[in-house]
Design a protein around this motif. Structure first.
Motif, PDB file in Angstrom:
ATOM      1  N   SER B  68       0.839  -1.207   0.000  1.00  0.00           N
ATOM      2  CA  SER B  68       0.000   0.000   0.000  1.00  0.00           C
ATOM      3  C   SER B  68       0.874   1.257   0.000  1.00  0.00           C
ATOM      4  CB  SER B  68      -0.938   0.004   1.201  1.00  0.00           C
ATOM      5  OG  SER B  68      -0.195   0.057   2.393  1.00  0.00           O
ATOM      6  N   LEU B  69       2.105   1.122   0.482  1.00  0.00           N
ATOM      7  CA  LEU B  69       3.044   2.257   0.456  1.00  0.00           C
ATOM      8  C   LEU B  69       3.385   2.674  -0.972  1.00  0.00           C
ATOM      9  CD1 LEU B  69       5.477   0.902   3.184  1.00  0.00           C
ATOM     10  CD2 LEU B  69       3.894   2.833   3.473  1.00  0.00           C
ATOM     11  N   PHE B  70       3.219   1.737  -1.918  1.00  0.00           N
ATOM     12  CA  PHE B  70       3.623   2.001  -3.310  1.00  0.00           C
ATOM     13  C   PHE B  70       2.430   2.219  -4.232  1.00  0.00           C
ATOM     14  CE2 PHE B  70       6.938  -1.213  -1.819  1.00  0.00           C
ATOM     15  CZ  PHE B  70       7.758  -0.225  -1.291  1.00  0.00           C
ATOM     16  N   LYS B  71       1.275   2.430  -3.664  1.00  0.00           N
ATOM     17  CA  LYS B  71       0.077   2.668  -4.488  1.00  0.00           C
ATOM     18  C   LYS B  71       0.314   3.874  -5.404  1.00  0.00           C
ATOM     19  CE  LYS B  71      -3.645   4.227  -2.282  1.00  0.00           C
ATOM     20  NZ  LYS B  71      -4.738   4.054  -1.319  1.00  0.00           N
ATOM     21  N   GLY B  72       0.179   3.685  -6.681  1.00  0.00           N
ATOM     22  CA  GLY B  72       0.344   4.801  -7.622  1.00  0.00           C
ATOM     23  C   GLY B  72       1.786   5.162  -7.911  1.00  0.00           C
ATOM     24  N   TYR B  73       2.709   4.370  -7.382  1.00  0.00           N
ATOM     25  CA  TYR B  73       4.122   4.723  -7.560  1.00  0.00           C
ATOM     26  C   TYR B  73       4.624   4.356  -8.951  1.00  0.00           C
ATOM     27  CZ  TYR B  73       9.119   5.041  -6.588  1.00  0.00           C
ATOM     28  OH  TYR B  73      10.451   5.365  -6.635  1.00  0.00           O
ATOM     29  N   ASP B  75       2.579   3.012 -12.560  1.00  0.00           N
ATOM     30  CA  ASP B  75       1.420   2.425 -13.252  1.00  0.00           C
ATOM     31  C   ASP B  75       1.693   2.420 -14.741  1.00  0.00           C
ATOM     32  OD1 ASP B  75      -0.494   2.198 -10.997  1.00  0.00           O
ATOM     33  OD2 ASP B  75      -0.250   4.371 -10.947  1.00  0.00           O
ATOM     34  N   PHE B 105      -1.972   0.414   7.264  1.00  0.00           N
ATOM     35  CA  PHE B 105      -2.723   1.260   6.330  1.00  0.00           C
ATOM     36  C   PHE B 105      -3.612   0.397   5.423  1.00  0.00           C
ATOM     37  CE2 PHE B 105      -3.010   3.822   2.350  1.00  0.00           C
ATOM     38  CZ  PHE B 105      -3.733   4.870   2.870  1.00  0.00           C
ATOM     39  N   ASN B 304      -3.151  -2.654  -8.240  1.00  0.00           N
ATOM     40  CA  ASN B 304      -4.619  -2.778  -8.322  1.00  0.00           C
ATOM     41  C   ASN B 304      -5.309  -1.455  -8.591  1.00  0.00           C
ATOM     42  OD1 ASN B 304      -7.436  -2.754  -7.535  1.00  0.00           O
ATOM     43  ND2 ASN B 304      -7.140  -4.823  -6.838  1.00  0.00           N
ATOM     44  N   ASN B 305      -5.311  -0.457  -7.889  1.00  0.00           N
ATOM     45  CA  ASN B 305      -4.602   0.042  -6.720  1.00  0.00           C
ATOM     46  C   ASN B 305      -5.571   0.232  -5.559  1.00  0.00           C
ATOM     47  OD1 ASN B 305      -2.932   0.348  -8.982  1.00  0.00           O
ATOM     48  ND2 ASN B 305      -2.604   2.488  -8.662  1.00  0.00           N
ATOM     49  N   SER B 306      -6.394  -0.756  -5.346  1.00  0.00           N
ATOM     50  CA  SER B 306      -7.424  -0.653  -4.327  1.00  0.00           C
ATOM     51  C   SER B 306      -7.537  -1.994  -3.624  1.00  0.00           C
ATOM     52  CB  SER B 306      -8.754  -0.295  -5.003  1.00  0.00           C
ATOM     53  OG  SER B 306      -9.844  -0.533  -4.148  1.00  0.00           O
ATOM     54  N   VAL B 421       2.577   6.754   6.956  1.00  0.00           N
ATOM     55  CA  VAL B 421       2.586   6.345   5.539  1.00  0.00           C
ATOM     56  C   VAL B 421       3.027   7.516   4.659  1.00  0.00           C
ATOM     57  CG1 VAL B 421       1.073   5.721   3.600  1.00  0.00           C
ATOM     58  CG2 VAL B 421       0.945   4.449   5.753  1.00  0.00           C
ATOM     59  N   LYS B 422       2.498   8.695   4.946  1.00  0.00           N
ATOM     60  CA  LYS B 422       2.895   9.874   4.162  1.00  0.00           C
ATOM     61  C   LYS B 422       4.393  10.148   4.322  1.00  0.00           C
ATOM     62  CE  LYS B 422      -1.477  12.443   3.993  1.00  0.00           C
ATOM     63  NZ  LYS B 422      -2.212  13.633   4.454  1.00  0.00           N
ATOM     64  N   ALA B 425       6.305   7.551   2.326  1.00  0.00           N
ATOM     65  CA  ALA B 425       6.088   7.744   0.884  1.00  0.00           C
ATOM     66  C   ALA B 425       6.905   8.918   0.357  1.00  0.00           C
ATOM     67  CB  ALA B 425       4.601   7.950   0.602  1.00  0.00           C
ATOM     68  N   ILE B 428      10.594   7.929  -0.840  1.00  0.00           N
ATOM     69  CA  ILE B 428      10.960   7.033  -1.962  1.00  0.00           C
ATOM     70  C   ILE B 428      10.831   7.719  -3.327  1.00  0.00           C
ATOM     71  CG2 ILE B 428      10.600   4.812  -0.857  1.00  0.00           C
ATOM     72  CD1 ILE B 428       7.841   4.709  -2.198  1.00  0.00           C
TER      73      ILE B 428
END
Lengths: 428, 428
Positions: B68-73, B75, B105, B304-306, B421-422, B425, B428
């Motif tokens: 979840s830390l890499f969601k949208g990192y 795509d 998270f 996924n990103n969900s 988490v913020k 994030a 990275i």
């Protein structure tokens, strides 16, 4: 009347360079975006946007609003059985009152999930029109027509369409505009299509029509007319820049060239096409390569069953990556474009809406950056398309007017609408 | 400790007959569903459910929580570039602390969207374990292993796995259980797979492994081993009822027969497969026809990103209708089964969870029937699968304990988790 969006954390402008502004104010005056910048001030209302992502309102280019009454009424069925056994008998029970509340219920869902402009095609257009106007959303109401080759019906449909246009009094906001909606090349006679096109040209109106949704439609068209549907429409002089074709799942190379040459536009409805198994994905890449305007639509709630364009964007990206076997196709930015500036182009409103730029009309949504779906923020476009759902929208603004603020609707009496929808649904 | 769900408007039991109860009470005692019926009473807590749809908690059979830390990192990229350019460099920066908050998270998102049981496979299993236990959710933590054919790494992985099991002290709730997670047949040597299987058999544990995700994996397996991946796993004696294969997009008829004979189970991840364009849909119909247990998974948030299984159910139905060109396949009920009782079977917990029946553990979610997505109510299963998103869940109960009530989390400090988490994030 002024409205100031103060300290917007991020603004996805969707302008030509797809610029993303940080810590910016947006000043709206009389419905128009007047200024973008820092330290703007106003005597009017101020919304603190320091935890908000601000973006253009979403544009839904193909809908049958009042079919929200039939959401979940028939699923997992082939198109012909679904229509004959479920939808047509249910539609026979509709009247102006039920269409009014079905329309309001759909618009409620749209406003809640960040849609600021719709394009509808359905029955009881007068009821749709008055319902839509009462909400202050932007949109197009098409008078829907079908003659099934019956000449008497052709005449009565054209007469009704003329009446619809005559009774369509523009109000000063100009938010709701009329269209003509002949259902499809297979349910409308050539005579009806030609007369509709003539009427549209006379009144400078757009036409909203279903085209090439299923493989069966293509096969039937070739059998009956010796041509594919788009070839046929081109042949009878129906295609021009005021033609909006919904679905267009099955297009030959030649047809894409005909669409390009005519200036016609496409409304893409990925969820509906997948759910009804229409036999193939709309050729998004080919249409984009040809620079044909493409927008996104949800279709009606009976065949989706959601009007949330946030979810539709994700399904759109997933469909094309899967169908093309290419993870790089239908990128997050491409799909966001379809739902914003792409939709504006399809509807002929690219000078007015679809992006946040000075001089454009203020159709804007605010998204809560503290929503779990928007965290972490490596890429906010990706979060919008792949992670968010419409429930992260907290404020919806159309033409500078707030239609929802902090999730509270300002122009729709939600309780009454829900009661009326439940009442009608219990009768079918 | 008792909990009474009073006057539940609807209960989707997901029992053998898929019975839907109306106006029913559910009495929960010490984590177990004790009674279903009218006019039940309790000295314990009562939740008024007259506007609620009550259903089994959703089961997510394949995940990498801390991703979840890499969601949208990263795509819209091919799998190999995505791993090499984005994910692996980012993972190199992980430590126990970041894995802990990434896990929390993800669990926060899951609990909010109605998931009550997860199955994770990742790094820093100790940190995952302690984070998961702190939330009181149900789930499986697999110690993830990769040796890339390096014999020293084989030994160290098996040593670490033994240590993980030794340190895995069961607590009295038994909510979190261990698994072993060799990554895949192409990243783990035969030696590692065989030793892992031996260790699993000795400890009566399940194994969670990626299998046959992409066409490339199939081609490479045939080239290197003269066999397809499932044939290979069968050949080395790896397949049995304690084997959970994630993805399984590419299966031959013979492989489906081998899976059936072995008792192995499948975790289906439709969104991840479509987004990464893995080259084909998992053969759902064929697996269902063979009565092989299949559950639903979201995969990690990076692909996924969900983690919202409500959305995943819809994508699952749409994918198979599209891929099979059949609107009747993957019906709403079929897909709801995958996310509930199907997932329970995959995880070997069909006697404990996955349905609302007397004697089962109380993993239950409450859905607001006044949410726009649940109106009108022609068919509540259809509304859950095609219309709702996780945001309509307002209460989540695991083992009789309330983890979220009226959208307020009770076991996770949301503010701290989001801050952490913020913070990670941003590095990275």
């Amino acid at each position: 009347m002024e409205l100031l969006l103060k300290n917007c954390a991020q603004v996805l402008t969707q302008d030509k360079t797809r610029n993303i502004l940080k810590d910016t104010d947006i000043l709206i005056k009389d419905g128009i975006i007047k200024e973008l910048g820092k330290n703007l001030s106003t005597a009017g209302k101020i919304i603190d946007c320091k935890d908000k992502l601000v973006m253009p309102g979403l544009i839904n280019t193909h809908n049958h609003l009042a079919m929200s009454l039939f959401k979940g009424y028939g699923d997992d069925m082939p198109l012909d059985r679904w229509l004959q056994e479920k939808i047509w008998p249910a539609e026979a029970k509709l009247d102006d009152g039920s269409v009014r509340y079905g329309t309001l219920f759909a618009l409620m869902e749209m406003i809640k999930t960040g849609t600021t402009c719709f394009s509808d095609m359905y029955l009881s257009s007068g009821a749709v029109l008055s319902a839509a106007r009462s909400t202050d959303i932007r949109g197009f109401v098409a008078y829907g027509m079908i003659d099934l080759g019956n000449p008497e019906k052709t005449e009565s449909e054209i007469k009704e369409a003329n009446l619809f246009l005559k009774n369509f009094k523009s109000d000063k906001t100009g938010l709701i505009r009329p269209m003509l909606g002949p259902h499809s090349p297979y349910t409308c006679s050539r005579d009806l299509l030609e007369k509709t096109k003539k009427l549209a040209r006379k009144n400078n109106l757009q036409i909203h029509i279903h085209v090439s949704e299923t493989q069966k439609e293509i096969d039937d068209s070739i059998k009956a007319k010796g041509m594919r549907p788009v070839e046929y429409l081109n042949d009878i002089g129906f295609l021009d820049k005021n033609t909006i074709m919904a679905h267009a799942c099955h297009l030959s190379e030649d047809e894409i060239a005909l669409i390009k040459k005519s200036g016609a536009r496409i409304s893409h409805n990925p969820t509906s096409n997948m759910k009804l198994a229409t036999g193939g994905a709309m050729p998004l890449k080919e249409l984009m390569d040809a620079k044909i305007p493409v927008g996104l639509g949800t279709d009606g709630s009976a065949s989706n069953n959601s009007l949330d364009l946030m979810g539709e964007m994700k399904v759109c990206a997933l469909l094309h990556k899967f169908a093309d076997n290419d993870p790089e196709t239908a990128s997050a930015q491409t799909v966001l474009d379809l739902a914003t500036i792409g939709g504006a182009k399809v509807l002929g409103l690219e000078d007015k809406i679809g992006s946040i730029e000075i001089g454009k009309q203020a159709d804007i949504i605010l998204i809560d950056l503290n929503d779990t779906t928007m965290i972490p923020d490596h890429n906010s476009v990706s979060n919008i398309v792949y992670s968010a759902t419409g429930s992260c929208v907290d404020t919806t603004i159309v033409n500078g007017k707030i239609l929802m603020e902090n999730k509270i609707l300002t122009t729709i009496d939600q309780k009454t609408v829900i009661e009326k929808v439940k009442e009608f649904a219990s009768k079918i």
